[in-house]
Design a protein around this motif. Structure first.
Motif, mmCIF file in Angstrom:
data_model
loop_
_atom_site.group_PDB
_atom_site.id
_atom_site.type_symbol
_atom_site.label_atom_id
_atom_site.label_comp_id
_atom_site.label_asym_id
_atom_site.label_seq_id
_atom_site.Cartn_x
_atom_site.Cartn_y
_atom_site.Cartn_z
ATOM 1 N N LEU A 218 16.942 -14.186 6.879
ATOM 2 C CA LEU A 218 15.860 -13.168 7.604
ATOM 3 C C LEU A 218 14.950 -14.687 9.012
ATOM 4 N N PRO A 219 14.631 -14.556 10.413
ATOM 5 C CA PRO A 219 14.118 -15.344 11.059
ATOM 6 C C PRO A 219 12.799 -15.252 10.414
ATOM 7 N N ILE A 220 11.553 -16.080 10.054
ATOM 8 C CA ILE A 220 10.424 -16.719 9.445
ATOM 9 C C ILE A 220 9.293 -16.384 10.993
ATOM 10 N N VAL A 221 8.370 -16.078 11.016
ATOM 11 C CA VAL A 221 7.506 -16.241 11.966
ATOM 12 C C VAL A 221 5.904 -16.355 11.321
ATOM 13 N N LEU A 222 5.656 -17.168 11.664
ATOM 14 C CA LEU A 222 4.247 -17.862 11.109
ATOM 15 C C LEU A 222 3.050 -17.191 12.038
ATOM 16 N N LYS A 223 2.148 -16.860 11.206
ATOM 17 C CA LYS A 223 1.421 -15.880 12.151
ATOM 18 C C LYS A 223 -0.096 -16.764 11.436
ATOM 19 N N GLY A 224 -1.102 -16.661 12.316
ATOM 20 C CA GLY A 224 -1.746 -17.227 12.386
ATOM 21 C C GLY A 224 -1.978 -18.895 13.314
ATOM 22 N N VAL A 225 -1.430 -19.331 13.917
ATOM 23 C CA VAL A 225 -1.062 -20.599 13.971
ATOM 24 C C VAL A 225 -2.442 -20.777 15.405
ATOM 25 N N LEU A 226 -2.768 -21.271 15.679
ATOM 26 C CA LEU A 226 -4.319 -21.565 16.515
ATOM 27 C C LEU A 226 -4.115 -23.050 16.843
ATOM 28 N N HIS A 227 -3.492 -24.467 16.341
ATOM 29 C CA HIS A 227 -3.569 -25.707 16.596
ATOM 30 C C HIS A 227 -1.953 -26.230 16.882
ATOM 31 N N ILE A 243 3.222 -16.033 15.288
ATOM 32 C CA ILE A 243 1.653 -15.497 16.668
ATOM 33 C C ILE A 243 0.548 -16.029 16.384
ATOM 34 N N VAL A 244 0.055 -15.973 17.829
ATOM 35 C CA VAL A 244 -1.134 -16.764 17.953
ATOM 36 C C VAL A 244 -1.876 -15.710 17.488
ATOM 37 N N SER A 245 -3.097 -15.705 16.953
ATOM 38 C CA SER A 245 -3.701 -15.027 16.066
ATOM 39 C C SER A 245 -5.252 -15.626 15.232
ATOM 40 N N ASN A 246 -5.483 -14.780 15.409
ATOM 41 C CA ASN A 246 -7.289 -15.718 13.943
ATOM 42 C C ASN A 246 -7.254 -14.257 13.774
ATOM 43 N N HIS A 247 -6.218 -13.285 13.014
ATOM 44 C CA HIS A 247 -6.255 -12.312 12.644
ATOM 45 C C HIS A 247 -7.572 -11.571 12.887
ATOM 46 N N GLY A 248 -7.950 -11.142 13.849
ATOM 47 C CA GLY A 248 -8.522 -10.450 14.576
ATOM 48 C C GLY A 248 -9.706 -11.097 13.930
ATOM 49 N N GLY A 249 -10.556 -11.782 14.056
ATOM 50 C CA GLY A 249 -11.673 -12.350 14.239
ATOM 51 C C GLY A 249 -11.908 -12.517 12.441
ATOM 52 N N ARG A 250 -11.096 -11.655 11.537
ATOM 53 C CA ARG A 250 -11.572 -11.255 10.252
ATOM 54 C C ARG A 250 -11.424 -12.558 9.166
ATOM 55 N N GLN A 251 -10.982 -13.819 10.085
ATOM 56 C CA GLN A 251 -11.262 -14.981 8.372
ATOM 57 C C GLN A 251 -12.192 -15.689 9.450
ATOM 58 N N LEU A 259 -5.832 -15.679 22.807
ATOM 59 C CA LEU A 259 -5.498 -16.055 24.190
ATOM 60 C C LEU A 259 -6.524 -17.269 24.497
ATOM 61 N N ASP A 260 -6.863 -17.518 24.101
ATOM 62 C CA ASP A 260 -7.653 -19.426 24.688
ATOM 63 C C ASP A 260 -6.774 -20.430 24.286
ATOM 64 N N ARG A 261 -6.047 -20.211 23.173
ATOM 65 C CA ARG A 261 -5.574 -21.009 22.504
ATOM 66 C C ARG A 261 -3.730 -21.236 22.445
ATOM 67 N N LEU A 262 -3.459 -19.706 23.894
ATOM 68 C CA LEU A 262 -2.279 -19.510 23.758
ATOM 69 C C LEU A 262 -1.450 -20.857 24.644
ATOM 70 N N PRO A 263 -1.837 -21.432 26.045
ATOM 71 C CA PRO A 263 -1.587 -22.286 26.403
ATOM 72 C C PRO A 263 -1.255 -23.699 26.003
ATOM 73 N N LEU A 264 -2.134 -24.000 24.872
ATOM 74 C CA LEU A 264 -2.119 -25.001 24.101
ATOM 75 C C LEU A 264 -0.660 -25.070 23.237
ATOM 76 N N VAL A 265 -0.708 -23.595 22.336
ATOM 77 C CA VAL A 265 0.346 -23.654 21.478
ATOM 78 C C VAL A 265 1.648 -23.479 22.581
ATOM 79 N N ALA A 266 1.908 -23.000 23.584
ATOM 80 C CA ALA A 266 2.755 -22.530 24.787
ATOM 81 C C ALA A 266 3.223 -24.454 24.845
ATOM 82 N N GLU A 267 2.227 -24.879 25.104
ATOM 83 C CA GLU A 267 2.550 -26.272 26.009
ATOM 84 C C GLU A 267 3.174 -27.482 24.452
ATOM 85 N N ALA A 268 3.152 -27.167 23.685
ATOM 86 C CA ALA A 268 3.222 -27.806 21.590
ATOM 87 C C ALA A 268 4.798 -27.070 21.493
ATOM 88 N N VAL A 269 4.924 -25.696 21.775
ATOM 89 C CA VAL A 269 6.374 -25.292 21.488
ATOM 90 C C VAL A 269 7.168 -25.612 22.416
#
Ligand code: FMN
Ligand code: 173
Length: 353
Positions: A218-227, A243-251, A259-269
């Motif tokens: 199965l495809p693997i999706v990693l959830k909680g990527v910010l860096h 999945i660019v996520s901070n776990h809804g601020g729960r971790q 949202l503020d991390r999304l452009p950096l992650v997009a640039e990286a990949v």
């Protein structure tokens, strides 16, 4: 004139007080809460408010088409249900109601490993499913869960990587909410009449991702990527989506808005793998902003739980319908024909910091 009943919710935010009125206060706090000072919880929604949209005019595009394909799976719109634990706390039909609503709406549901009915029972409800996994140190057990998800028809595995420990939720401490009430349990963790303890393990590493790739096709999706460096590593390790996520601020509290991390992650990949975004998505315009900043789709967590608490399947359906209508309206007003038509050219920059 006095109202005898509360007005029906007209947007996603309206569902929260309606749900709160119906939920046990400790369960409401479990759903609503985040880690410690809840700075990240607030940041997620605030980030969407800061970004502005600059619509294009006179493009004559007609009504927008909302369909997308994510990791080979078609969906009626670029919105998924994020994995959330313990739906039985919100409604007796539990994850079955959520899955039926997802099936009705044609959206992908990411079924949480910590569901209160089994993945097989969820699969019987007809939705397109991905399975969210907390890799357990007992790899034989983890592999058996993966097999069950595959056999049930799940089309991707979402590995939650932001949880080497549980975040500190002080609402839970205040409410002394540390155990599920009698009759509610993690149904996928049941073995020979006993329920296994869930382990959020600080030992989980890229080695486990490599192991999982060997264990499943199965495809693997990693959830909680910010860096961005982790995004690069994920691609190197053959991960199929993030999945660019901070776990809804729960971790970890004080993490930036996803949202503020999304452009950096997009640039990286650099477009090698699809990106999803969750955290604070409450409006059709939020979805447009996520798409404009590089996401293929966005996911909602709490709003679906509020819908579930208010009216079971019908409540989740209404939440999805409201968000669909808002997204269609926002795309039309932007002059965009489809999600693919949304680019960063629609962004007017950040209005204030
Ligand atoms: C009550 C609740 C339970 C959650 N349980 C899980 C879970 O079991 N696994 C997981 O990966 N994420 C879990 N999450 C995080 C969501 O998948 C998602 O990242 C987050 O809710 C998105 O933010 P939003 O609630 O602002 O939409 C949970 C979130 C909430 C609110
Ligand atoms: O509440 C959560 O966000 C979550 O992911 C979780 C993790 C472990 C046990 C219960 C819920």
């Amino acid at each position: 004139m006095t109202r005898e009943t509360a007005p029906a919710p007209v947007n996603l935010r309206d569902f929260e007080p309606a749900a709160r009125a119906r939920l046990d206060p400790a369960h409401y706090d479990y759903f609503a809460g985040g880690a410690q000072d809840e700075i990240t919880v607030a940041a997620n929604e605030a980030a969407f408010r800061r970004h502005t949209l600059v619509p294009r005019i006179l493009r004559g595009q007609g009504a927008p088409r909302l369909e997308v394909t994510v990791l080979g799976e078609s969906a009626s719109m670029p919105i998924l249900l994020a994995p959330t634990a313990f739906h039985r706390l919100a409604h007796p039909d539990a994850e079955r109601a959520t899955a039926r609503a997802a099936a009705e709406a044609g959206v992908i549901m990411i079924a949480a490993m910590l569901s209160t009915v089994t993945i097989e029972q969820i699969a019987a409800c007809g939705a397109k499913l991905w399975f969210q996994l907390y890799i357990q140190p007992d790899l034989d057990f983890t592999a058996s869960l993966v097999r069950r998800a595959e056999d049930a028809g799940c089309r991707a595995l979402v590995v939650t990587a932001d949880s080497p420990a549980l975040g500190r939720n002080e609402r839970g401490d205040r409410n002394r909410f540390h155990d599920l009430p009698p009759g509610i349990h993690c149904a996928n963790m049941e073995e020979e009449g006993k329920v296994r303890q869930v382990v959020l393990s600080p030992d989980i590493s890229w080695r486990h991702v490599d192991w999982l790739k060997e264990t499943t096709s199965l495809p693997i999706v990693l959830k909680g990527v910010l860096h961005p460096e982790d995004a690069r590593l994920a691609v190197e390790h053959g991960v199929d989506g993030l999945i660019v996520s901070n776990h809804g601020g729960r971790q970890l509290d004080t993490v930036p808005a996803s949202l503020d991390r999304l452009p950096l992650v997009a640039e990286a990949v650099g477009g090698t793998v699809p990106l999803l975004l969750d955290g604070g998505v409450r409006r059709g315009t939020d979805v447009v902003k996520a798409l404009a900043l590089g996401a293929a789709a966005a996911a909602i967590g709490r709003p679906a739980l509020w819908g579930l608490a208010v009216a079971g399947q019908a409540g989740v359906e209404r939440v999805l319908e409201l968000l669909r209508n808002e997204l269609a309206n926002a795309l039309t007003l932007c002059g965009a024909a489809s999600p693919a038509d949304v680019t960063d050219g629609l962004l007017g920059g950040v209005a204030w910091k």
